[in-house]
Design an enzyme around this catalytic site. Structure first.
Site, PDB file in Angstrom:
ATOM      1  CE1 TYR A  19      -3.750   2.399   0.536  1.00  0.00           C
ATOM      2  CE2 TYR A  19      -2.545   3.220   2.439  1.00  0.00           C
ATOM      3  CZ  TYR A  19      -3.582   3.343   1.538  1.00  0.00           C
ATOM      4  OH  TYR A  19      -4.444   4.409   1.620  1.00  0.00           O
ATOM      5  CG  ASP A  58       5.620   3.551   1.278  1.00  0.00           C
ATOM      6  OD1 ASP A  58       5.794   4.092   2.386  1.00  0.00           O
ATOM      7  OD2 ASP A  58       4.521   3.481   0.705  1.00  0.00           O
ATOM      8  CE  LYS A  98       0.672   4.633   8.286  1.00  0.00           C
ATOM      9  NZ  LYS A  98      -0.608   4.078   8.644  1.00  0.00           N
TER      10      LYS A  98
END
Ligand code: PMP
Length: 442
Positions: free
Chosen positions: A153, A253, A281
């Site tokens: 994702y 990522d 995050k």
């Protein structure tokens, strides 16, 4: 049960959350602001406040939190130093539409701790960051396509919304990327090549015919979003070698792995340096921020404004102050905070694994600061198709059982541990897991 945790057993039920959910559905589409929150069981929940390793819901239940808000809250909730630093930054102003000292300090800190970072741009979310770096890679190479892996994702934007969680029948055909829901231009599928993860031979074979059209390979360095699968020995190194051989930009990522495995992210941990990487995050400890990072020569198109990256709110004071706080707090005393998280999470992960004595198909895997738990006949998942073997209904029952015992988990099986967790929290979670599993086997 120690006195610190004993009251957590007295579940007040979830009726207030249920009522608020009914109300919110009248005005918020689906009652939520992010689709992932709609997956919460027994229904999307409402919370009133959070502190340390705990979060309180609208019914007054005090919950031991292993979701950490889907990862960001690495310091736990409402860490006093974080709040002080963000508050004092906010008192100086919120957003200048210009540069400020803290922004440069953060960029310098990122260049110091992240192996691939020689130049940085700040943004707000992971989705934006992957979008910008893929655009950059296309410009750098003059090639139109990119390669991603099934089950990874990279945010919800159009160009990466392919083969995120496809059904097994469609998961492994590189020629047929599966759109993640409606509204995604079918033409974008032509620019994506999708392969199973952890299979370096498959990548090598695909590049043998497609290398001259592929600008970038983008990968989560640990497949956190599906099963928390670590890279097979040599896989990341193999990607590095193939990218070098074929003039392809390697993008990590690190939205989940960054600032969670350590200040240097997965690239520091596994010792493989990508060309470009994105962070978010945990970098912001709950504030909106992401970073585009990379080798100087590859980031220069931003410098020269050949490739555009922009954003009204980028570099906003509160988020920048939060990131600086994360780097200081987690980095101090020779990164004692990371040692704490690693020790507790390894204890928790291994303690859960031992509970397979009660439920033999219980599986736990992942490096530690984040790991996955599920139920499967397969001993170890190494790629997306294996994740499809997990018995989702059993895990749903498990997480509901944990919730009734005052432990909040992510429904898809990922666990996060924060700086605020203590040994007593791990003891409590393991005792609750044992009871829940015993209940489930009756
Ligand atoms: N990449 C990865 C690996 C992620 O896990 C996520 C979010 N779960 C994103 C990108 C997107 O980040 P954001 O939600 O901040 O847009």
């Amino acid at each position: 049960m120690d006195s610190q945790h004993s009251h957590m057993r007295q579940s007040h039920g979830f009726s207030q959350s249920a009522k608020l959910f009914d109300r919110s559905r009248q005005s918020l589409a689906g009652g939520v602001s992010s689709q992932f929150r709609a997956m919460s069981a027994p229904h999307p929940m409402f919370y009133s406040h959070a502190k340390g390793s705990r979060i309180w819901d609208a019914d007054g239940n005090e919950l031991l939190d292993f979701t950490l808000s889907q990862g960001p809250c690495i310091l736990g909730h409402s860490h006093p130093e974080l709040l002080d630093r963000v508050t004092s930054a906010l008192h100086k102003g919120q957003l200048f539409a210009g540069q400020h000292l803290d922004e440069v300090a953060l960029a310098e800190a990122l260049c110091r701790v992240v192996p691939c970072a020689e130049l940085v741009r700040l943004s707000l979310s992971g989705s934006e960051a992957s979008h910008a770096l893929l655009r950059l890679a296309r410009h750098l190479t003059g090639k139109p396509k990119y390669l991603k892996f099934v089950g990874h994702y990279h945010g919800w934007f159009d160009n990466v919304s392919f083969s995120v969680s496809p059904p097994r029948t469609l998961s492994n055909d590189p020629a047929r990327p599966v759109p993640w829901g409606g509204g995604i231009p079918a033409s974008l599928a032509d620019d994506v090549l999708v392969l199973p993860w952890n299979d370096i031979a498959a990548v090598e074979e695909a590049l043998a015919t497609h290398a001259d059209e592929i600008a970038a390979i983008i990968t989560e360095p640990v497949m956190c979003n599906q099963g928390c699968i670590e890279p097979a020995a040599g896989f990341l190194e193999g990607l590095r070698t193939l990218c070098d051989r074929h003039g392809i930009i390697l993008i990590f990522d690190e939205i989940i792995t960054g600032f969670r495995l350590g200040l240097g992210g997965a690239q520091g941990f596994y010792g493989v340096t990508p060309d470009l990487a994105l962070f978010g995050k945990a970098m912001g400890a709950g504030f909106p921020i992401s970073a585009l990072t990379g080798k100087r020569e590859y980031m220069e198109p931003f410098t020269r404004a050949e490739v555009y990256h922009a954003g009204t709110l980028n570099g906003c004071n509160a988020s920048v102050a939060a990131s600086l706080a994360v780097i200081d707090i987690m980095g101090r005393d020779d990164a004692a905070g990371y040692r704490h998280i690693w020790r507790l999470s390894t204890r928790l992960r291994d303690g859960l694994a031992e509970l397979s004595a009660i439920r033999p198909d219980l599986r736990v895997q992942g490096p530690g600061p984040m790991f996955h738990m599920g139920f499967s006949k397969r001993v170890r998942a190494t790629t997306y198709d294996h994740v499809l073997d997990y018995d989702k209904e059993s895990y749903r029952r498990f997480s509901l059982g944990m919730l009734s015992r005052g432990v909040r988990l992510i429904e898809r099986g990922l666990w996060y541990v924060s700086l605020a967790h203590e040994d007593a929290d791990i003891d409590y979670a393991l005792a609750a897991a044992k009871e829940t599993l015993q209940d489930m086997t009756q």
